[in-house]
Write a protein that holds these residues in place. Structure first.
Motif, PDB file in Angstrom:
ATOM      1  N   ARG A  51       0.865  -1.171   0.000  1.00 59.28           N
ATOM      2  CA  ARG A  51       0.000   0.000   0.000  1.00 59.28           C
ATOM      3  C   ARG A  51       0.904   1.223   0.000  1.00 59.28           C
ATOM      4  N   PHE A  52       0.578   2.187  -0.847  1.00 60.11           N
ATOM      5  CA  PHE A  52       1.393   3.389  -0.997  1.00 60.11           C
ATOM      6  C   PHE A  52       0.818   4.544  -0.186  1.00 60.11           C
ATOM      7  N   TYR A  53       1.722   5.371   0.308  1.00 59.28           N
ATOM      8  CA  TYR A  53       1.352   6.569   1.060  1.00 59.28           C
ATOM      9  C   TYR A  53       2.171   7.731   0.499  1.00 59.28           C
ATOM     10  N   TYR A  54       1.475   8.749  -0.002  1.00 59.03           N
ATOM     11  CA  TYR A  54       2.144   9.899  -0.603  1.00 59.03           C
ATOM     12  C   TYR A  54       1.142  11.036  -0.731  1.00 59.03           C
ATOM     13  N   ASN A  55       1.647  12.209  -1.067  1.00 61.96           N
ATOM     14  CA  ASN A  55       0.814  13.382  -1.277  1.00 61.96           C
ATOM     15  C   ASN A  55       0.559  13.508  -2.781  1.00 61.96           C
ATOM     16  N   PRO A  56      -0.665  13.266  -3.250  1.00 61.08           N
ATOM     17  CA  PRO A  56      -0.949  13.328  -4.697  1.00 61.08           C
ATOM     18  C   PRO A  56      -0.640  14.690  -5.319  1.00 61.08           C
ATOM     19  N   ALA A  57      -0.715  15.757  -4.546  1.00 62.56           N
ATOM     20  CA  ALA A  57      -0.415  17.084  -5.090  1.00 62.56           C
ATOM     21  C   ALA A  57       1.048  17.194  -5.508  1.00 62.56           C
ATOM     22  N   TRP A  58       1.936  16.428  -4.877  1.00 59.40           N
ATOM     23  CA  TRP A  58       3.353  16.460  -5.224  1.00 59.40           C
ATOM     24  C   TRP A  58       3.630  15.734  -6.525  1.00 59.40           C
ATOM     25  N   THR A  59       2.831  14.751  -6.852  1.00 59.52           N
ATOM     26  CA  THR A  59       3.158  13.853  -7.963  1.00 59.52           C
ATOM     27  C   THR A  59       2.311  14.083  -9.203  1.00 59.52           C
ATOM     28  N   ASP A  60       1.540  15.144  -9.255  1.00 59.52           N
ATOM     29  CA  ASP A  60       0.620  15.338 -10.375  1.00 59.52           C
ATOM     30  C   ASP A  60       1.324  15.581 -11.705  1.00 59.52           C
ATOM     31  N   THR A  61       2.582  15.963 -11.687  1.00 59.15           N
ATOM     32  CA  THR A  61       3.303  16.207 -12.943  1.00 59.15           C
ATOM     33  C   THR A  61       4.250  15.065 -13.310  1.00 59.15           C
TER      34      THR A  61
END
Length: 108
Positions: A51-61
């Motif tokens: 299961r992954f945990y991250y901030n989607p706003a950081w990875t949108d590009t």
């Protein structure tokens, strides 16, 4: 806010001290070209117990240009984030944490 962020990262580091090498042997296959990170995460979670945990706003590009044929998750993520400012670390219970700019140190 910085204190909460620091405490969170410190907690993650403590969890990372538990050996997880055997968990990383789950193999992943797929064509991840022109996919966003959210799609890649969904595909890896479907093929594994991670299961992954991250901030989607950081990875949108972040868009991938990679294919994988029976490779360990660690190798797939290493190739995915090569040349970017993203880092990943494994947690003790099939967790993968993705950070931007600052890696999570899993060993002291």
């Amino acid at each position: 806010m910085r204190i909460i962020y620091f405490a969170f990262l410190l907690g993650l580091q403590l969890f990372a001290l538990i050996p997880t090498h055997a968990q990383r042997k789950q193999l992943i296959s797929g064509n991840f070209s022109a996919m966003r990170l959210e799609e890649i995460v969904a595909a890896v979670e479907k093929q594994s117990t991670y299961r992954f945990y991250y901030n989607p706003a950081w990875t949108d590009t972040l868009n991938a240009k990679l294919t994988s044929q029976g490779e360990p998750v660690e190798d797939v993520l290493t190739k995915l984030f090569d040349g970017t400012n993203f880092h990943f670390a494994f947690g003790p219970v099939n967790q993968i944490f993705i950070t931007r700019e600052r890696p999570i140190l899993t060993e002291l």
